[in-house]
Structures are given as structure tokens and as C-alpha cells.
Design a protein around this motif. Structure first.
Motif, PDB file in Angstrom:
ATOM      1  N   ASN A 175       0.819  -1.213   0.000  1.00 40.20           N
ATOM      2  CA  ASN A 175       0.000   0.000   0.000  1.00 40.20           C
ATOM      3  C   ASN A 175       0.854   1.265   0.000  1.00 40.20           C
ATOM      4  O   ASN A 175       0.335   2.362   0.155  1.00 40.20           O
ATOM      5  CB  ASN A 175      -1.008  -0.005   1.154  1.00 40.20           C
ATOM      6  N   GLY A 176       2.154   1.123  -0.198  1.00 40.12           N
ATOM      7  CA  GLY A 176       3.035   2.275  -0.306  1.00 40.12           C
ATOM      8  C   GLY A 176       3.201   3.042   0.997  1.00 40.12           C
ATOM      9  O   GLY A 176       3.535   4.215   0.973  1.00 40.12           O
ATOM     10  N   GLY A 177       2.948   2.383   2.117  1.00 36.34           N
ATOM     11  CA  GLY A 177       3.107   3.047   3.403  1.00 36.34           C
ATOM     12  C   GLY A 177       1.915   3.886   3.825  1.00 36.34           C
ATOM     13  O   GLY A 177       2.012   4.668   4.763  1.00 36.34           O
ATOM     14  N   ILE A 178       0.773   3.725   3.155  1.00 37.91           N
ATOM     15  CA  ILE A 178      -0.433   4.481   3.528  1.00 37.91           C
ATOM     16  C   ILE A 178      -0.835   4.180   4.963  1.00 37.91           C
ATOM     17  O   ILE A 178      -1.232   5.063   5.711  1.00 37.91           O
ATOM     18  CB  ILE A 178      -1.597   4.158   2.557  1.00 37.91           C
ATOM     19  N   LYS A 179      -0.738   2.900   5.348  1.00 40.95           N
ATOM     20  CA  LYS A 179      -1.127   2.485   6.701  1.00 40.95           C
ATOM     21  C   LYS A 179      -0.308   1.256   7.074  1.00 40.95           C
ATOM     22  O   LYS A 179      -0.035   0.411   6.232  1.00 40.95           O
ATOM     23  CB  LYS A 179      -2.631   2.177   6.731  1.00 40.95           C
ATOM     24  N   LYS A 180       0.057   1.142   8.334  1.00 39.80           N
ATOM     25  CA  LYS A 180       0.805  -0.009   8.851  1.00 39.80           C
ATOM     26  C   LYS A 180      -0.166  -1.013   9.440  1.00 39.80           C
ATOM     27  O   LYS A 180      -1.216  -0.614   9.922  1.00 39.80           O
ATOM     28  CB  LYS A 180       1.817   0.442   9.924  1.00 39.80           C
ATOM     29  N   PRO A 181       0.123  -2.296   9.451  1.00 35.55           N
ATOM     30  CA  PRO A 181       1.300  -2.931   8.870  1.00 35.55           C
ATOM     31  C   PRO A 181       1.208  -3.000   7.340  1.00 35.55           C
ATOM     32  O   PRO A 181       0.125  -2.975   6.769  1.00 35.55           O
ATOM     33  CB  PRO A 181       1.290  -4.329   9.475  1.00 35.55           C
ATOM     34  N   ASN A 182       2.379  -3.093   6.726  1.00 37.90           N
ATOM     35  CA  ASN A 182       2.462  -3.104   5.275  1.00 37.90           C
ATOM     36  C   ASN A 182       3.704  -3.896   4.851  1.00 37.90           C
ATOM     37  O   ASN A 182       4.638  -3.337   4.303  1.00 37.90           O
ATOM     38  CB  ASN A 182       2.514  -1.669   4.738  1.00 37.90           C
TER      39      ASN A 182
END
Length: 168
Positions: free
Chosen positions: A147-154
Motif C-alpha cells: 500500500n506504499g506506506g499508507i497504513k501499517k502494517p504493510n
């Protein structure tokens, strides 16, 4: 064959394909269609860069859901990806391609210590392939979802993919 005949009648569809991929405790099966941009860039010595839209729908099956061995997670994936391909101008022989697009998963992925905290994902790939004649081609791809770092975890999910395509 019926799908190919139906797609042949649909305006704007140049290719239909099927893919099978595997990753860490996950498998994927996908079908899709492409539409060429009908442009060429960097033409030189009988080669050029071309591009196409790739629309796909697939199914993933994880075999270690929530990190429990033998527990399964099934989800669906739909995607839209612009892809750039370097190939011969006659469209035959070897090619290399890369793309990054948007994918929507039917639910959040949680399998084998890999977690995606959003249903929206970027799907990027690099691949090489061979066009046998004007109609059939086969490719090998490496594909990554995140998700490109939009939300963690990723943590991301990676696949090795085999693709078989038919061009109209």
C-alpha cells in the motif's frame, strides 16, 4: 476459446491472458485484458517502447492465514495498470516490461506473517517474455503488492508469475 471469441468482438481489447503466481505460502490465479496505447517511444534499430492498459481480476489463496499452518485465506483482486514494454517494432521475439498500477483486494491480507492493512494496494511488476507469432506469447514476471506506506502494517506480498497471452 469462447472467452477469446467474445473478447475479440469487444472494441479496444487487444489481448486476453491468464496468469498463475506463487509466493510465500500464497498462490494466485488471474485473468485479464489489455488495450494498446498505439504510441511508440525511443524508436531505434527496429525496437521501441510501447504501452498498454492492463485490466485484471484474480483470486489469491493463502495457506497460513493469521500465521496458523493449514488455515486458509481466500480473497479477490481487481486491478488497473499502465505497462511499458520494450520490444521489436514487428512485435515478435523477446521483450521486457514494467508497470505499476492500482489494485483493490476483497479484504485485508493476513497470511504467513505478511499483513496488508488496507484493501487498496499498488501492484508493480517487471517481466520478460517471448512472442511466438503475432498471436501467442509467454512471460515470466516478478510482482509486488504494497500500500506504499499508507497504513501499517504493510509487509508487502511478492509473487513469481507465469503469463500466457493471446493477441487478436
Amino acid at each position: 476459446m469462447l472467452a477469446m471469441q467474445s473478447a475479440q468482438a469487444a472494441p479496444g481489447i487487444d489481448t486476453v491472458y491468464t496468469e498463475f503466481g506463487g509466493g510465500s505460502k500464497v498462490r494466485m490465479l488471474r485473468a485479464g485484458a489489455t488495450s494498446d496505447w498505439d504510441q511508440r517511444w525511443f524508436q531505434s534499430n527496429g525496437t521501441s517502447v510501447r504501452a498498454y492498459w492492463d485490466v485484471s481480476a484474480g483470486a489469491w489463496r493463502g495457506s497460513q492465514a493469521r500465521n496458523v499452518p493449514g488455515a486458509h485465506q481466500n480473497l479477490m483482486d481487481v486491478g488497473l495498470t499502465p505497462v511499458f514494454r520494450f520490444q521489436r517494432d514487428d512485435g515478435q521475439g523477446f521483450y521486457a516490461e514494467a508497470g505499476i498500477g492500482a489494485h483493490l483486494l476483497s479484504k485485508k491480507y493476513d497470511n504467513n506473517d505478511d499483513k496488508l492493512s488496507t484493501a487498496f494496494q499498488f501492484g508493480d511488476h517487471i517481466g520478460v517474455g517471448y512472442v511466438f507469432d503475432k498471436n501467442w506469447e509467454v512471460a515470466l514476471k516478478y510482482q509486488h503488492f504494497s500500500n506504499g506506506g499508507i497504513k501499517k502494517p504493510n509487509s508487502g506480498v511478492d509473487f513469481g508469475v507465469v503469463k500466457l497471452s493471446y493477441r487478436f
